[in-house]
Design an enzyme around this catalytic site. Structure first.
Site, PDB file in Angstrom:
ATOM      1  N   HIS A 268      -6.995   7.783   2.254  1.00  0.00           N
ATOM      2  CA  HIS A 268      -6.942   6.672   3.226  1.00  0.00           C
ATOM      3  C   HIS A 268      -6.681   7.290   4.598  1.00  0.00           C
ATOM      4  CE1 HIS A 268      -6.470   2.723   4.740  1.00  0.00           C
ATOM      5  NE2 HIS A 268      -5.336   2.345   4.173  1.00  0.00           N
ATOM      6  N   HIS A 309     -17.022   5.661   2.057  1.00  0.00           N
ATOM      7  CA  HIS A 309     -16.152   4.517   2.301  1.00  0.00           C
ATOM      8  C   HIS A 309     -16.407   3.488   1.222  1.00  0.00           C
ATOM      9  CE1 HIS A 309     -14.149   1.238   4.412  1.00  0.00           C
ATOM     10  NE2 HIS A 309     -13.561   2.182   5.117  1.00  0.00           N
ATOM     11  N   ASP A 365     -12.460   8.738  10.138  1.00  0.00           N
ATOM     12  CA  ASP A 365     -11.621   9.932  10.184  1.00  0.00           C
ATOM     13  C   ASP A 365     -12.387  11.218  10.471  1.00  0.00           C
ATOM     14  OD1 ASP A 365      -9.122   8.786   9.733  1.00  0.00           O
ATOM     15  OD2 ASP A 365      -9.606   8.506   7.617  1.00  0.00           O
TER      16      ASP A 365
HETATM   17  N1  ACO Z   1     -17.467  13.693  -0.901  1.00  0.00           N
HETATM   18  C1  ACO Z   1     -18.222  13.896  -2.021  1.00  0.00           C
HETATM   19  N2  ACO Z   1     -18.544  12.922  -2.884  1.00  0.00           N
HETATM   20  C2  ACO Z   1     -18.094  11.685  -2.617  1.00  0.00           C
HETATM   21  C3  ACO Z   1     -17.316  11.408  -1.490  1.00  0.00           C
HETATM   22  C4  ACO Z   1     -17.015  12.457  -0.610  1.00  0.00           C
HETATM   23  N3  ACO Z   1     -16.284  12.253   0.477  1.00  0.00           N
HETATM   24  N4  ACO Z   1     -17.002  10.098  -1.478  1.00  0.00           N
HETATM   25  C5  ACO Z   1     -17.554   9.576  -2.573  1.00  0.00           C
HETATM   26  N5  ACO Z   1     -18.224  10.537  -3.260  1.00  0.00           N
HETATM   27  C6  ACO Z   1     -19.018  10.349  -4.478  1.00  0.00           C
HETATM   28  C7  ACO Z   1     -18.155  10.192  -5.709  1.00  0.00           C
HETATM   29  O1  ACO Z   1     -17.893  11.440  -6.324  1.00  0.00           O
HETATM   30  C8  ACO Z   1     -18.982   9.275  -6.554  1.00  0.00           C
HETATM   31  O2  ACO Z   1     -20.025  10.037  -7.120  1.00  0.00           O
HETATM   32  P1  ACO Z   1     -20.576   9.670  -8.601  1.00  0.00           P
HETATM   33  O3  ACO Z   1     -21.149   8.289  -8.482  1.00  0.00           O
HETATM   34  O4  ACO Z   1     -21.574  10.718  -8.890  1.00  0.00           O
HETATM   35  O5  ACO Z   1     -19.377   9.722  -9.506  1.00  0.00           O
HETATM   36  C9  ACO Z   1     -19.650   8.335  -5.540  1.00  0.00           C
HETATM   37  O6  ACO Z   1     -19.716   9.106  -4.326  1.00  0.00           O
HETATM   38  C10 ACO Z   1     -18.861   7.055  -5.292  1.00  0.00           C
HETATM   39  O7  ACO Z   1     -17.530   7.435  -4.918  1.00  0.00           O
HETATM   40  P2  ACO Z   1     -16.229   6.619  -5.289  1.00  0.00           P
HETATM   41  O8  ACO Z   1     -15.082   7.564  -5.331  1.00  0.00           O
HETATM   42  O9  ACO Z   1     -16.491   5.766  -6.482  1.00  0.00           O
HETATM   43  O10 ACO Z   1     -16.127   5.675  -4.041  1.00  0.00           O
HETATM   44  P3  ACO Z   1     -14.845   4.873  -3.636  1.00  0.00           P
HETATM   45  O11 ACO Z   1     -15.324   3.658  -2.953  1.00  0.00           O
HETATM   46  O12 ACO Z   1     -13.917   4.709  -4.781  1.00  0.00           O
HETATM   47  O13 ACO Z   1     -14.120   5.852  -2.617  1.00  0.00           O
HETATM   48  C11 ACO Z   1     -13.404   6.919  -0.654  1.00  0.00           C
HETATM   49  C12 ACO Z   1     -14.119   5.696  -1.236  1.00  0.00           C
HETATM   50  C13 ACO Z   1     -12.012   7.042  -1.272  1.00  0.00           C
HETATM   51  C14 ACO Z   1     -13.242   6.704   0.846  1.00  0.00           C
HETATM   52  C15 ACO Z   1     -14.243   8.191  -0.944  1.00  0.00           C
HETATM   53  O14 ACO Z   1     -15.527   8.080  -0.343  1.00  0.00           O
HETATM   54  C16 ACO Z   1     -13.543   9.459  -0.481  1.00  0.00           C
HETATM   55  O15 ACO Z   1     -12.760  10.027  -1.237  1.00  0.00           O
HETATM   56  N6  ACO Z   1     -13.850   9.959   0.769  1.00  0.00           N
HETATM   57  C17 ACO Z   1     -13.170  11.113   1.276  1.00  0.00           C
HETATM   58  C18 ACO Z   1     -11.798  10.710   1.818  1.00  0.00           C
HETATM   59  C19 ACO Z   1     -11.895   9.940   3.111  1.00  0.00           C
HETATM   60  O16 ACO Z   1     -12.619  10.326   4.028  1.00  0.00           O
HETATM   61  N7  ACO Z   1     -11.116   8.850   3.178  1.00  0.00           N
HETATM   62  C20 ACO Z   1     -11.038   8.020   4.389  1.00  0.00           C
HETATM   63  C21 ACO Z   1     -11.657   6.674   4.118  1.00  0.00           C
HETATM   64  S1  ACO Z   1     -11.649   5.733   5.588  1.00  0.00           S
HETATM   65  C22 ACO Z   1     -10.041   5.207   5.706  1.00  0.00           C
HETATM   66  O17 ACO Z   1      -9.352   5.011   4.755  1.00  0.00           O
HETATM   67  C23 ACO Z   1      -9.568   5.042   7.012  1.00  0.00           C
END
Ligand code: ACO
Length: 426
Positions: A268, A309, A365
């Site tokens: 987050h 996201h 971010d």
């Molecule tokens: N890098 C690589 N792969 C990713 C990323 C990433 N940053 N984000 C998602 N994926 C992939 C997952 O591995 C998943 O792949 P799969 O379908 O093959 O298993 C798919 O994309 C969907 O990802 P989820 O984790 O199910 O998506 P979710 O909606 O639960 O997560 C999140 C959203 C937590 C923001 C995620 O994209 C992430 O971890 N990003 C990196 C951390 C980040 O930048 N957080 C800030 C968010 S903005 C904020 O809070 C202000």
């Protein structure tokens, strides 16, 4: 006219149920009538991480994740970032309308009066280790602040709530600056109510012990816009924590501490910190292809921080604005050498099928950390800066929740998967 209802057929019994929609959504509680046998609990929905559950009705923030749209009270984030000040946005989020000149002046005055914290809070900060994480200090000091305002427990009195909201919006920057100064071994300055919200915060952080600090209008404006961009984002993890804790009628200081704790996590608000760490670890543009391969390898558990996201499946509109702001800051402070790595990382990721197929774009971010670093903030302060802006959103959402007749104490259900009843025989 089309009936706003769905029919559900229970194939276990052959019975059909007409369920009226509420504002276009299926009211989960209506599923309880679907039972087999008659004395069972009734059907529940299973929705881990609330991926498809609206937990409230809200009039504050609108997001269209597919189109990359973000609006506060109907105003596009791009227009607010360009034309409004953060305090105008605070008023907008809280009251639903942009303030008149008089209302804005009044809010600025109230914030000025409330920025200082009790002298004893300075001792509280001295109690932390010098290398304590500033987010840990902010979270603890918010909970501590609750002990100064026992009247804040009176959450059913809207006037009292507004008073606490003003206190919190005003004091969070001061507490945040004190966390910075504890790490830097500097003394705790008193706020200057004559300065703007952003200027006051920058002075509280960066001034020498004698209070001297020369404001740069570009940095002051950028700081203010960054607060606006982070002000609210509907029902994200930390806002849901704020509403969830607040639903038990906890005081707003304690609830805000919980929201800040949720923000602290690297998935987050802690992501901006993680982005900087990631860019430093990559270290050179030549290492990007290797890093991207690691990210794509599921076993590595490495993520491209600042990408992806839950809601946006398009470019996060805030990231676009922040990318532009970054150049304004670099003009004043000099180029950030990590920018080249970030730009190349973004270019490569946006052309790679792994990211394209999953609709992973830069989020708020990805570039904010570069700006913060160039402005002189150490990495651990990044989530704290996020929290200062978001405080206004957390409190507006909390206020809305307490006025919402549909809301009760938040209490999800579970699907019990454990052992059936057994007796204590080893
Ligand atoms: N890098 C690589 N792969 C990713 C990323 C990433 N940053 N984000 C998602 N994926 C992939 C997952 O591995 C998943 O792949 P799969 O379908 O093959 O298993 C798919 O994309 C969907 O990802 P989820 O984790 O199910 O998506 P979710 O909606 O639960 O997560 C999140 C959203 C937590 C923001 C995620 O994209 C992430 O971890 N990003 C990196 C951390 C980040 O930048 N957080 C800030 C968010 S903005 C904020 O809070 C202000």
């Amino acid at each position: 006219m089309t009936k706003e209802a769905v029919t559900i057929t229970d194939h276990r019994t052959g019975e059909s149920y007409d369920i009226d929609l509420v504002d276009g959504a299926l009211p989960a509680i209506a599923l309880r009538q679907i039972k087999t046998p008659d004395d069972d609990f009734g059907l529940m929905t299973y929705d881990p991480a609330f991926s498809n559950t609206a937990s409230c009705k809200s009039t504050i923030t609108y997001i269209d994740g597919d189109k990359g749209i973000l609006e506060y009270r109907g105003y596009p984030i791009e227009e607010l970032a360009e034309k409004s000040s953060f305090l105008e946005v605070v008023h907008l989020l809280l009251h639903g309308e942009l303030p008149s000149d008089d209302e804005l002046a009044q809010l600025a005055g109230t914030v000025g009066e409330n920025m200082a914290v009790d002298e004893s809070m300075k001792k509280f900060f001295d109690g932390f280790l010098e290398d304590a994480h500033p987010m840990g200090m902010l979270i603890s000091s918010l909970a501590c602040l609750a002990t100064y305002y026992p009247d804040a427990k009176n959450v059913n009195d809207p006037e009292n709530r507004l008073q606490q909201i003003h206190r919190l919006v005003s004091k969070v920057p001061t507490l945040s600056a004190y966390a910075f100064r504890r790490n830097a071994g500097l003394s705790y300055l008193d706020p200057d109510p004559t300065q703007s919200f952003a200027a006051n915060f920058l002075r509280l952080v960066f001034a020498d012990d004698d209070g001297s600090y020369t404001q740069n209008p570009v940095l002051e404006r950028v700081m203010d816009v960054l607060f606006t961009l982070h002000a609210d984002h509907e029902q994200n993890c930390s806002t849901s924590a704020m509403r969830g804790v607040g639903s038990s009628y906890s005081d707003p200081y304690s609830s805000l501490a919980a929201a800040a704790a949720a923000l602290y996590g690297p998935l987050h608000g802690g992501a901006n910190e993680a982005v900087l760490r990631m860019l430093n670890e990559i270290g050179d543009k030549d290492n990007i292809p290797g890093f991207i391969e690691q990210v794509k390898d599921k076993d590595s558990k490495i993520r491209l921080m600042g990408f992806g996201h839950r809601v946006y499946k398009n470019y996060d509109p805030r990231a676009k604005i922040i990318k532009k702001l970054a150049y304004e800051v670099f003009e004043v402070q000099g180029m950030n050498p990590l920018l080249d790595i970030a730009l190349e990382l973004e270019r490569i990721a946006l052309e790679d099928n792994y990211f394209v197929d999953r609709k992973l774009y830069p989020n708020v971010d990805f570039y904010s950390g570069l700006i913060y670093q160039s402005m002189g903030f150490p990495t651990p302060m990044f989530p704290v800066l996020f929290a200062i802006g978001r405080t206004s959103g957390w409190l507006s959402q909390w206020n809305e929740c307490l006025d919402d007749k549909d809301q009760r104490i938040a209490r999800p259900r579970q699907l019990y998967q454990g052992s059936p009843k057994r007796s204590y025989d080893k």
